[in-house]
Scaffold this active site. Structure first.
Site, PDB file in Angstrom:
ATOM      1  N   ASP A 330       1.093  -0.925  -0.393  1.00  0.00           N
ATOM      2  CA  ASP A 330      -0.281  -0.229   0.195  1.00  0.00           C
ATOM      3  C   ASP A 330       0.817   1.340  -0.009  1.00  0.00           C
ATOM      4  OD1 ASP A 330      -2.092   1.513   0.392  1.00  0.00           O
ATOM      5  OD2 ASP A 330      -2.104   1.478   2.244  1.00  0.00           O
ATOM      6  N   ASP A 651      -2.925  -1.247   5.575  1.00  0.00           N
ATOM      7  CA  ASP A 651      -3.629  -0.275   6.967  1.00  0.00           C
ATOM      8  C   ASP A 651      -4.981  -0.595   7.215  1.00  0.00           C
ATOM      9  OD1 ASP A 651      -3.271   1.843   5.177  1.00  0.00           O
ATOM     10  OD2 ASP A 651      -2.612   2.483   6.044  1.00  0.00           O
ATOM     11  N   ASP A 655      -7.473  -2.930   2.060  1.00  0.00           N
ATOM     12  CA  ASP A 655      -6.139  -4.472   2.169  1.00  0.00           C
ATOM     13  C   ASP A 655      -6.846  -5.157   2.598  1.00  0.00           C
ATOM     14  OD1 ASP A 655      -4.630  -1.710   0.821  1.00  0.00           O
ATOM     15  OD2 ASP A 655      -4.667  -1.279   3.302  1.00  0.00           O
TER      16      ASP A 655
END
Length: 912
Positions: A330, A651, A655
């Site tokens: 990410d 986070d 995700d």
């Protein structure tokens, strides 16, 4: 009224939404609320707490090798060999205890990160406003939102006044999104493009709104993501490899036992003797100490990783990072700091200054940036900025530019509603819009005293930022009268100014945007006849410059990405951000080239299409942008099908499905959501991608230590089986009893293989490519090592046994006593060889792992004690040996070191 989670609320008009939900702007009646609460339940997602001790204990017995040991233990019971069975079941309990303690500690650390925050909601019911617990919300409730509120459910907005929402935990978009209740949104709009919706899991950063609840609990977009977590997680690489190894061991043991026991039975051997032989063969062939040694190796690595900010929730995942060939990360909060910072200042004619210092520190300075290799940034090389070839001195002097940047920063302070809390030059708290916060930090870096500035220039009028007008303004009084300061979109602010060329500013804006900056412009000038109540901006202003804001890359990330690339690990970014922003950051970090392009969520689609070219592009892309949660799962699937062992970091709630689908999921500990942490195998307590490199290093070391343990134990197993085979083939009694074999495998070997689990690993462990994803633990190379060592000392042990019985005339019990000591000595020597698969045992310092020396001496010492200890010596059928026997057996055992060293040297030469 039924709640339709899949209904396209974002595309419906507000009246149609209210009709469909049987609600109105005065809210629901109390009786209706109770009915709907009974129908839809609490507005909450289920939270699975840490597994109990019983569940964790049961998990310890799910290991494939444990099943093999259980079979051996049951066979020992069937043969009436209680001592053998007791040894085996003791191993199982010790292994389970170690694993239970480690995983319990890890789960408790992970649970400590879970903070139960009670979200409140302001609702309108029966025409009155009430403050309630968000779990009590039902579809049709009318909710009021204000700056700072957490969005408590999925809301279709009815009214929105300058509403800005942070949706980063859902979409990965780092910038706040402006919402518009009257916008026209396509039915198939992506989650991040639904401007008429405010989704659960997001936060209001500015403005106000009224919305009607259209989905609660598991039926929200947040709930859809959580539902995707119901799919089974991928088995960690070590588990996959252990299963393969266990199947091979089990088949080998069964085949060997079947052949020999069948032959003995056909020869008329009594059943009890046949069963005893079977147990002895099973015990000799099964690496009984392997589960304990592997668990210890993983526990040690987990402890080392915890010291470097990585919490391990499931032990097998320790080795997973080391096995990975690709890390899909990410962006927001992982590669970047998840804050906005003013990073670049730019004048209309191209002069630039870079803002130094971290995003949330007040330390920093401006550094001029050349546009074309000259010292003024105008690209003409004359140093004055006007391109006439003459040095105008004051026109572009350092003092003049410094004053210009100071004026620009002052405007950013004037048009500002944020507040900072600073301690020791560090921002420890803030409120307000992230852009306003960034301008206040810039002012602190330039030494501007906001309070003194406000006292000297008090505000007489203001216009807050409006998404339709795309600017904000503040009127300030001073000695020369009133001045209006403006901050907003470049094209709007340029239209307010008379002293700047719009084309020049537009070119500078495009250049900054291409570098990944969010661009704003600032201007100031006389108020004239402008009124803050007007929609149109003021005119006749002086342009003060452009600012480039960016979510800064974490300090250690570029170096960590470089280390990953050196280690043969690809890094790619998966984000909800815009493609150009994502690409600019990827290039800055170092895993995207200038001509690379991003694959967008629209190109990926729903992930169901079997388009070979699309999958090839996914497998090669460095950046995936504007990606939704289900598309992240499709990306992981495509990367796995391309042959990668995939680690995913993230986070946000968005995700979590990909974290679960990956071979190894890595969540953030501080900024991460509970959903993401619960879906992950590992947690980064410092939220820093750079900590992953430490995880990769320790994962590779742990796997290397597992191979060393496997080498030691399998070579011993090969030697023991060969010893038994040769004895039976020659018509001699068994050279070792089942109890002696267990003693050899569990006690003497057990001390040394555990010591091998503490090896520090080679210093170049990050400089070699990852092993092939389909490589078994015992590959051809390790298989050769096992056979060379095992066959050598197994054959030599039989030769000694044959000599003692047939030539020297020793009694069988006495011969076994000597052979058992010889096998212990062989394992002592072999443990030194196993410290490295490639390097000479003499080149690996004992200081790197003092426990190996302790393990060798301990194994030998334990056996010596057994020779003299009454009771134990009787069970083992051993007795003290004369010093002449020791003098004869030690050189025989030491010869194994020469064989191992020769084999290593030949392999090194072959490799060269």
């Amino acid at each position: 009224m039924t709640q339709a989670a899949a209904r396209e609320w974002h595309a419906l008009a507000t009246d149609d939404v209210l009709d469909a939900l049987d609600s109105d702007t005065d809210g629901l009646a109390a009786g209706t609320v109770e009915t709907r609460r009974a129908e839809h339940g609490d507005n909450a997602l289920p939270h699975a707490g840490p597994p109990g001790l019983a569940r964790l204990a049961a998990r310890q017995f799910a290991d494939p090798l444990i099943a093999v040991l259980l079979v051996a233990g049951i066979a020992a019971l069937a043969a009436g060999s209680l001592s053998n069975a007791a040894f085996i079941f003791a191993v199982l309990l010790i292994n389970a205890g170690i694993g239970l303690v480690q995983e319990w500690r890890a789960e408790q650390r992970a649970e400590a990160l879970h903070a139960v925050l009670g979200i409140r909601a302001r609702v309108r019911r029966d025409g009155r406003e009430q403050d309630i617990d968000a779990v009590e919300l039902v579809p049709g409730d009318v909710v009021l939102l204000a700056s700072g509120d957490a969005v408590p459910a999925d809301l279709r907005l009815l009214e929105a006044r300058e509403l800005e929402v942070d949706e980063s935990l859902l979409t990965g978009e780092s910038l706040a999104v402006t919402k518009d209740a009257a916008a026209e949104v396509a039915a198939d709009a992506a989650l991040g493009d639904r401007d008429t919706m405010a989704h659960a899991g997001s936060n209001v950063v500015g403005g106000r709104a009224i919305g009607v609840v259209c989905a609660t609990g598991t039926r929200t977009a947040l709930g859809d993501i959580a539902a995707a977590l119901g799919e089974p997680a991928q088995a960690p690489p070590l588990v996959v490899r252990m299963r393969r190894l266990t199947r091979l061991i089990a088949l080998g043991v069964l085949a060997t036992c079947a052949v020999l026991m069948g032959a003995q039975a056909l020869a008329g051997t009594p059943l009890a003797t046949v069963l005893t032989l079977g147990v002895a063969l099973a015990v000799s062939a099964i690496p009984a100490g392997l589960p304990i040694a592997v668990t210890v190796a993983m526990s040690i690595a987990a402890s080392r990783m915890a010291a470097r900010q990585v919490i391990v929730r499931r032990l097998p995942a320790v080795e997973g990072l080391g096995a990975c060939t690709l890390i899909a990360t990410d962006k927001t909060g992982t590669l970047t700091e998840n804050v906005l910072a003013v990073a670049m200042l730019c004048s209309a004619d191209g002069a630039r200054a870079e803002v130094g210092g971290e995003a949330l520190t007040t330390r920093g300075a401006l550094t001029p940036v050349d546009a074309a290799g000259d010292d003024d940034g105008d690209g003409d090389g004359d140093g004055d900025g006007d391109g006439d070839g003459e040095d105008d001195g004051a026109s572009r002097s350092a003092d003049a530019m410094s004053a210009q940047w100071q004026r620009l920063a002052e405007t950013g302070v004037f048009v500002n509603e944020a507040e900072l809390e600073i301690e020791d030059e560090q921002v420890i708290g803030s409120s307000g819009d992230a852009v306003d916060v960034a301008f206040l930090v810039l002012a602190e870096k330039l030494g501007i005293d906001r309070a003194a500035l406000a006292d000297a220039h008090p505000e007489s009028a203001a216009r807050p930022f409006a998404s339709a007008a795309r600017y904000a303004a503040s009127v300030r009084r001073g000695e020369d009268g009133e001045t209006v300061h403006v901050k907003g979109a470049a094209e709007v602010v340029v239209g307010c100014c008379d002293d700047v060329d719009a084309d020049d500013v537009s070119a500078q804006e495009r250049a900054l945007a291409a570098e990944g900056y969010r661009v704003l412009a600032l201007a100031a000038g006389p108020v004239g006849d402008w009124d803050a109540e007007r929609e149109e901006p003021p005119r006749g202003l002086a342009f003060r410059g452009l600012v480039g804001l960016i979510d800064p890359v974490r300090e250690r990330v570029p170096e960590a990405v470089r280390q990953c690339r050196e280690a043969g690990i690809r890094v790619c970014m998966v984000t909800g951000d815009h493609p150009e922003t994502a690409l600019a950051i990827a290039r800055d970090i170092g895993f995207a080239e200038r001509d690379d392009t991003a694959v967008t969520g629209k190109e990926i689609g729903d992930g169901d299409a079997d388009d070979g070219r699309a999958r090839e592009r996914i497998a090669a892309a460095p950046v995936f942008a504007r990606v939704e949660p289900t598309q992240k799962v499709a990306i992981v699937d495509a990367l796995r099908e391309a042959g990668h062992f995939v680690a995913v970091t993230g986070d946000g709630v968005n995700d979590a499905p990909a974290l679960r689908r990956a071979h190894v999921g890595v969540a953030m500990g501080r900024a991460g959501t509970d959903v993401a942490r619960e879906a992950a195998d590992l947690i980064l307590t410092d939220d820093n991608f750079a900590s992953i490199v430490a995880g990769v290093e320790q994962g590779r070391i742990a796997y290397g230590n597992v191979r060393k343990v496997v080498w030691l134990l399998l070579a011993t197993g090969v030697a023991e089986v060969l010893l038994l085979f040769l004895a039976l083939a020659s018509g001699l009694p068994l050279p070792l009893t089942a109890v002696q074999l267990l003693w050899l495998n569990l006690v003497t070997n057990g001390l040394q293989d555990v010591a091998l689990a503490f090896e520090r690993g080679a210093r170049d462990v990050l400089e070699v490519p990852p092993r092939p994803p389909d490589q078994p633990i015992v590959d051809r190379t390790l298989g050769e090592r096992v056979l060379v060592s095992g066959v050598y000392f197994g054959a030599l042990a039989f030769a000694v046994y044959w000599y003692l019985v047939e030539i020297a005339g020793f009694a069988i019990a006495d011969a076994r006593n000597h052979v058992l000591l010889l096998m212990v000595l062989f394992e002592n020597v072999h443990a030194l060889s196993c410290r490295s698969e490639t390097r000479s045992a003499f080149s690996v310092p004992l200081a790197d792992n003092p426990l190996i020396a302790a393990g060798i001496l301990g194994a030998l010492g334990v056996h010596v004690v057994a020779l003299y200890l009454p009771g134990l010596s009787a069970v083992l059928e051993v007795s003290p040996l004369p010093w002449t026997s020791w003098l004869a057996l030690v050189p025989v055992a030491a010869s194994l070191l020469a064989v191992d060293e020769t084999a290593k040297a030949l392999r090194r030469r072959r490799a060269r």
